[in-house]
Design a protein around this motif. Structure first.
Motif, PDB file in Angstrom:
ATOM      1  N   MET A   1       0.932  -1.131  -0.007  1.00 40.17           N
ATOM      2  CA  MET A   1       0.159  -0.044  -0.093  1.00 40.17           C
ATOM      3  C   MET A   1       0.874   1.318  -0.030  1.00 40.17           C
ATOM      4  SD  MET A   1      -3.417   0.535   0.090  1.00 40.17           S
ATOM      5  CE  MET A   1      -3.661  -1.326   0.458  1.00 40.17           C
ATOM      6  N   ASN A   2       0.537   2.204  -0.751  1.00 39.54           N
ATOM      7  CA  ASN A   2       1.140   3.480  -0.952  1.00 39.54           C
ATOM      8  C   ASN A   2       0.509   4.577  -0.685  1.00 39.54           C
ATOM      9  OD1 ASN A   2       3.784   2.420  -1.854  1.00 39.54           O
ATOM     10  ND2 ASN A   2       2.675   2.023  -3.582  1.00 39.54           N
ATOM     11  N   LYS A   3       1.161   5.729  -0.149  1.00 38.13           N
ATOM     12  CA  LYS A   3       0.268   6.922  -0.118  1.00 38.13           C
ATOM     13  C   LYS A   3      -0.196   7.485  -1.343  1.00 38.13           C
ATOM     14  CE  LYS A   3       1.078  11.802   1.632  1.00 38.13           C
ATOM     15  NZ  LYS A   3       2.015  12.957   1.920  1.00 38.13           N
ATOM     16  N   ASN A   4      -1.705   8.089  -1.113  1.00 38.13           N
ATOM     17  CA  ASN A   4      -2.395   8.382  -2.233  1.00 38.13           C
ATOM     18  C   ASN A   4      -3.210   7.336  -3.060  1.00 38.13           C
ATOM     19  OD1 ASN A   4      -1.916  11.236  -1.893  1.00 38.13           O
ATOM     20  ND2 ASN A   4       0.057  10.940  -3.123  1.00 38.13           N
ATOM     21  N   ASP A   5      -2.890   6.033  -2.611  1.00 41.08           N
ATOM     22  CA  ASP A   5      -3.835   4.975  -3.221  1.00 41.08           C
ATOM     23  C   ASP A   5      -5.181   5.091  -3.028  1.00 41.08           C
ATOM     24  OD1 ASP A   5      -1.576   3.830  -4.276  1.00 41.08           O
ATOM     25  OD2 ASP A   5      -1.558   2.210  -2.865  1.00 41.08           O
TER      26      ASP A   5
END
Length: 76
Positions: free
Chosen positions: A1-5
């Motif tokens: 999971m990444n930021k802004n997903d």
């Protein structure tokens, strides 16, 4: 999971501060203003290795515990 997903998640638990907790592929997300039973679309704001914090973008399917508020009967 990444930021802004942006992901869809079902809320299955409530945290100690009242935030909704959901899981996406084993990854835990904490979501303010989400209620157990909600299916929500969220944007990941902060991503750690095993968990993250997300902002509620849209309630796709509201929980039976969610209370609808009507402002038509309020007197100012």
């Amino acid at each position: 999971m990444n930021k802004n997903d942006i992901v869809t998640v079902e809320i299955t638990d409530i945290g100690v501060s009242g935030e909704g907790i959901g899981h996406v592929d084993g990854y835990t997300l904490f979501i303010k203003d989400a209620v157990i039973g909600d299916v929500v679309e969220v944007k990941v704001m902060k991503a750690k290795k095993n968990y993250g914090y997300a902002r509620l973008m849209k309630v796709i399917t509201p929980s039976e515990y969610r209370i609808a508020v009507s402002y038509t009967h309020l007197t100012l």
